[in-house]
Design an enzyme around this catalytic site. Structure first.
Site, PDB file in Angstrom:
ATOM      1  N   TYR A  87     -26.816  57.433 -15.575  1.00  0.00           N
ATOM      2  CA  TYR A  87     -26.984  56.210 -16.407  1.00  0.00           C
ATOM      3  C   TYR A  87     -26.878  56.915 -17.661  1.00  0.00           C
ATOM      4  CZ  TYR A  87     -31.333  58.648 -17.424  1.00  0.00           C
ATOM      5  OH  TYR A  87     -32.353  59.656 -17.929  1.00  0.00           O
ATOM      6  N   CYS A  88     -26.461  55.859 -18.905  1.00  0.00           N
ATOM      7  CA  CYS A  88     -26.683  55.749 -20.329  1.00  0.00           C
ATOM      8  C   CYS A  88     -27.155  55.343 -21.093  1.00  0.00           C
ATOM      9  CB  CYS A  88     -24.988  55.864 -20.200  1.00  0.00           C
ATOM     10  SG  CYS A  88     -24.217  54.424 -20.484  1.00  0.00           S
ATOM     11  N   ALA A  89     -27.160  54.601 -22.150  1.00  0.00           N
ATOM     12  CA  ALA A  89     -27.524  53.330 -22.528  1.00  0.00           C
ATOM     13  C   ALA A  89     -27.456  52.008 -22.708  1.00  0.00           C
ATOM     14  CB  ALA A  89     -27.380  53.615 -24.523  1.00  0.00           C
ATOM     15  N   GLY A 130     -24.717  51.141 -19.391  1.00  0.00           N
ATOM     16  CA  GLY A 130     -23.609  51.575 -18.242  1.00  0.00           C
ATOM     17  C   GLY A 130     -22.315  51.652 -18.324  1.00  0.00           C
ATOM     18  N   PHE A 132     -30.699  52.804 -19.185  1.00  0.00           N
ATOM     19  CA  PHE A 132     -31.998  53.253 -19.556  1.00  0.00           C
ATOM     20  C   PHE A 132     -33.051  52.372 -20.316  1.00  0.00           C
ATOM     21  CE2 PHE A 132     -35.227  55.003 -22.511  1.00  0.00           C
ATOM     22  CZ  PHE A 132     -35.694  56.125 -20.819  1.00  0.00           C
TER      23      PHE A 132
END
Length: 130
Positions: A91-93, A95, A119
């Site tokens: 995951y990231c900020a 996607g 996230f």
């Protein structure tokens, strides 16, 4: 007339192919559904990777997530050192980075890679954070 059209068309095709970005840079693994992500992150054998920067990771992350910065120059080398037989949830900020990172892992032979997306959305859905 037909001959010059074919030549011009071929030239455009060659130009288009020569200016295209590599498939690895464009490919993204789509974000999986939230229910699947919630089940996976609860499993002990699943590795959760936060591919945001260390500064982003420090502001909060999913419980037991490891930080593997997608923007770091050594991302590919660190990713190559991972066990290809494990299941990874990234995951990231938003996607975007996690989708690109997941595609890179798949190209390196990883078979079980999931893009969990953003996230903020995971946290809002009640996935445990630290």
């Amino acid at each position: 007339m037909l001959r010059s059209f074919l030549f011009a068309g071929t030239g455009l095709l060659v130009f288009a192919l020569s200016t295209a970005t590599p498939a690895a840079a464009q490919a993204r693994v789509p974000v999986t559904d939230l229910a699947t992500t919630q089940k996976l992150v609860k499993q002990r054998q699943v590795v959760v990777l936060d591919v945001r920067t260390p500064a982003e990771y420090a502001t909060g992350h999913l419980r037991h997530a490891q930080n593997l910065d997608f923007k770091a120059p050594d991302f590919a080398a660190k990713a190559a050192a991972l066990d290809t037989t494990r299941t990874y949830v990234l995951y990231c900020a938003s996607g975007n980075r996690s989708g690109q990172a997941a595609a890179i892992l798949q190209e390196k032979g990883f078979r079980k890679v999931v893009n969990a997306g953003a996230f903020k959305e995971l946290k809002a859905a009640g996935v445990k954070t630290e």
